[in-house]
Design an enzyme around this catalytic site. Structure first.
Site, PDB file in Angstrom:
ATOM      1  N   GLY A  64       1.241  -0.979   0.602  1.00 18.38           N
ATOM      2  CA  GLY A  64       0.253   0.219   0.020  1.00 18.38           C
ATOM      3  C   GLY A  64       0.587   1.138  -0.226  1.00 18.38           C
ATOM      4  O   GLY A  64       2.038   1.504  -0.563  1.00 18.38           O
ATOM      5  N   CYS A  65       0.217   2.027   0.613  1.00 17.41           N
ATOM      6  CA  CYS A  65       0.771   3.541   0.213  1.00 17.41           C
ATOM      7  C   CYS A  65       2.136   3.907   1.059  1.00 17.41           C
ATOM      8  O   CYS A  65       2.840   5.067   1.284  1.00 17.41           O
ATOM      9  CB  CYS A  65      -0.329   4.934   1.048  1.00 17.41           C
ATOM     10  N   ASN A  66       2.268   3.527   2.331  1.00 16.30           N
ATOM     11  CA  ASN A  66       3.720   3.176   3.101  1.00 16.30           C
ATOM     12  C   ASN A  66       4.503   2.402   2.616  1.00 16.30           C
ATOM     13  O   ASN A  66       5.967   2.716   2.647  1.00 16.30           O
ATOM     14  CB  ASN A  66       3.530   2.792   4.120  1.00 16.30           C
TER      15      ASN A  66
END
Length: 384
Positions: A163-165
């Protein structure tokens, strides 16, 4: 041939002793960020254009699109049918979009990144490819090596589904490899085709996602060297060293952000819980305090903050809980305004704007911070 030594016959014992080794400590190889570049697909849309193109009339959904701090995004919209309406894409078509756009924009970012630091594709020895908007085997690392014509012995790693991390997870892998391979060039590539992860079903759940994410790729060049210079870079941009990283998982919110199968739609669908901004904000201090522990630095000593453009509420929550100003997060907010949430590569778009601004000074410290499914917060400390 060995070097000759002159012996003083009046002090034979002293002169025959071995020459002392230098007691000067060896400077560890410092992973340095040499340069960054970004790329997007060709089509850019305003939020109002998207509402009209997608025939969205629901007032609440229109409000989500127009009040989220986003003005424009790059997207690859579905093909049209014979009546000129957007056709519902199958999961297979979405996966093909993910592959085509991901390789294209990822390769473009790599070429621009290397050109910016005066390096060649032949210099690349390690490639980490990050994505969440689709699953491929072989993954983007192999596809990009093939597309770019990198050496077949280039080491590689795929970071998929985080994901975004995930951009900072990928950066940790790149810097760890660089530290053990000094003077060799490594690349981080975050390539996301978020429009390959859309479901159009008229629900608020999907509307939140569809109003937020955009398509784009970013490439970051990293090289470790005992020299405090730019490790072979000809770029005039700052080349900070990565000093340390810190992670924190919000375990009770493990399902707050997820990408799971929608049986009715016949495809994967991304879900964002409305509590995500507050969970991230409430735990931001923990990860930053852990990052700075033992460094002698306090939050007020950080000159530059590069935070993931996760959404207006997420940015506000981080700002409030860390005691930051709108100016501190100006690049985070401007990237969200101009591109939307670019998932794993968002922080690199903001980092690029920081460098282009020209305000970084030698000795400055900076923090990179991302957040995503897990729920996870990642951070890294830089010194310019």
């Amino acid at each position: 041939m060995t070097a000759s030594r002159t012996i003083d016959i009046d002090r034979p014992d002293e002169d025959l002793r071995p020459e002392p080794r230098s007691t000067r400590p060896t400077q560890p190889a410092l992973p340095r960020l040499l340069g960054v570049a970004t790329a997007n697909p060709p089509h850019r849309y305003s939020q109002r254009e998207l509402l009209d193109l997608l025939n969205i009339t629901d007032a609440k959904i229109r409000g989500v699109f127009l009040n989220g701090g986003i003005e424009t995004r790059y997207l690859t919209l579905p093909p049209r049918d014979r009546e000129g309406e957007f056709r519902v894409e199958t999961q297979g078509e979405l996966l093909a979009k993910h592959r085509t756009q991901g390789v294209r924009t990822g390769a473009a970012a790599v070429r621009q990144c290397l050109a910016g630091i005066g390096r060649d594709l032949r210099d690349v020895r390690y490639l980490v490819a990050v994505t969440t908007t689709g699953f491929l085997t072989p993954g983007f690392s192999a596809l990009l090596i093939n597309e770019l014509g990198l050496d077949p012995d280039t080491a590689r790693l795929d970071v998929v589904g985080m994901g975004c991390n995930a951009g900072l997870n990928g950066l940790a892998a790149v810097t760890n490899w660089s530290a053990t391979h000094p003077d060799e060039l490594a690349l981080l590539v975050c390539s996301e085709a978020c429009s390959a992860a859309y479901v159009f079903d008229g629900t608020m759940r999907t509307a939140v996602v569809n109003s937020l994410f955009g398509d784009g790729a970013a490439a970051l060049a990293v090289q470790a060297s005992g020299d405090t210079g730019a490790a072979g870079s000809v770029s005039s941009s700052p080349t900070p060293a990565l000093l340390t990283t810190s992670s924190y998982m919000i375990r009770h919110a493990v399902g707050a952000m997820r990408y799971d199968w929608d049986e009715d739609a016949g495809k994967f669908s991304f879900y964002l819980d409305k509590e995500v901004p507050y969970e991230v904000g409430a735990h931001a201090e923990i990860v930053i305090d852990k990052l700075l522990r033992g460094t002698g630095l306090r939050r007020k000593d950080i000159a530059h903050w590069t935070v993931h453009s996760g959404g207006k509420k997420v940015i506000d929550a981080v700002k409030i809980n860390l005691g930051l100003t709108s100016h501190d997060l100006r690049h985070t907010s401007s990237v969200m305004r101009d591109f939307g949430n670019l998932s794993s590569g968002s922080f690199l778009f903001s980092y690029q704007r920081l460098l282009e601004e020209g305000r970084v000074r030698p000795g400055d410290h900076g923090v990179l911070m991302t957040m995503g499914p897990g729920s996870q917060i990642e951070s890294a400390l830089l010194q310019f």
